[in-house]
Design an enzyme around this catalytic site. Structure first.
Site: not given
Length: 225
Positions: A131-132
């Site tokens: 996600a990051y």
């Protein structure tokens, strides 16, 4: 004329170091953060919060988008909808919200500097940080597009792509993930927030004139493109 800078995530880590470094250059700095000591309380993931804050601050000449979260340290298939959405909203949509709020004024005045804090993870991807990594890749793409849109306006837009930096945000990173990142840095160490702040200060200055829409690595030699 004293310029005004808005630094999101300005109460810790890279944001705090950038705020202090810009103040040393005589710039009026306002920190936007959810921390109690922030100059302006802002949740960057909320378009309304950002718009209200921009309306109360007035003219912003320099924007440093440093607010961010690491999110879950887990394989992609174990990430929940809520975890994914939260990282994207803060790390990517937050940059969009803040840029959109201040750019019209910068265009009107014919001068502006925007620095978006991305990450080497946005270029290479880090395992268990999908996600990051995806959000930071989005920041890089946004920066490249926006830099071209504003290229003749006097408003310059950059992203920086740090490797792992010694900040509170990384304090909760799983040790094996942290070791993975450090092992890929040829200098063999974490970066320091003050080192990143020096790069940000130059990108925000009149000394930076013929660069926009670019990604500046600060990775201890890790970056290869």
């Amino acid at each position: 004329m004293t310029r005004t800078a808005l630094v999101t995530g300005g109460c810790s880590g890279i944001g705090l170091a950038a705020a202090n470094r810009l103040r040393a250059d005589g710039i009026r700095v306002l920190t936007a953060d959810l921390a109690p000591d922030a100059d302006v309380a802002v949740d960057v993931s909320s378009a309304k919060d950002v718009a209200d804050a921009a309306g109360s601050i007035g003219a912003v000449d320099i924007l440093v988008n440093s607010a961010g979260i690491v999110g879950p340290n887990a394989p992609l298939w174990e990430i929940t909808d809520e975890q994914w959405d939260r990282v994207i909203r803060v790390d990517l949509t937050g940059v969009f919200n803040c840029c959109r709020a201040v750019i019209p004024g910068m265009i009107e005045r014919g001068w502006g500097r925007i620095v978006n804090v991305a990450s080497i993870a946005g270029k290479e991807g880090n395992p268990n940080l999908s996600a990051y990594s995806a959000a930071k890749a989005g920041v890089i793409g946004l920066t490249k597009s926006l830099g071209k849109e504003l290229a003749t306006s006097g408003v310059l837009v950059h992203a920086i792509a740090p490797a792992v930096i010694s900040t509170p945000m990384n304090a909760g990173t799983a040790p094996e993930t942290l070791r993975y990142m450090i092992d890929r840095i040829p200098m063999g160490r974490l970066g320091e927030p003050d080192e990143v702040a020096e790069l940000i200060a130059w990108l925000c200055s009149d000394r930076c004139t013929f660069s926009t829409g670019s990604v500046h690595d600060i990775s201890g030699g890790r970056a290869t493109y």
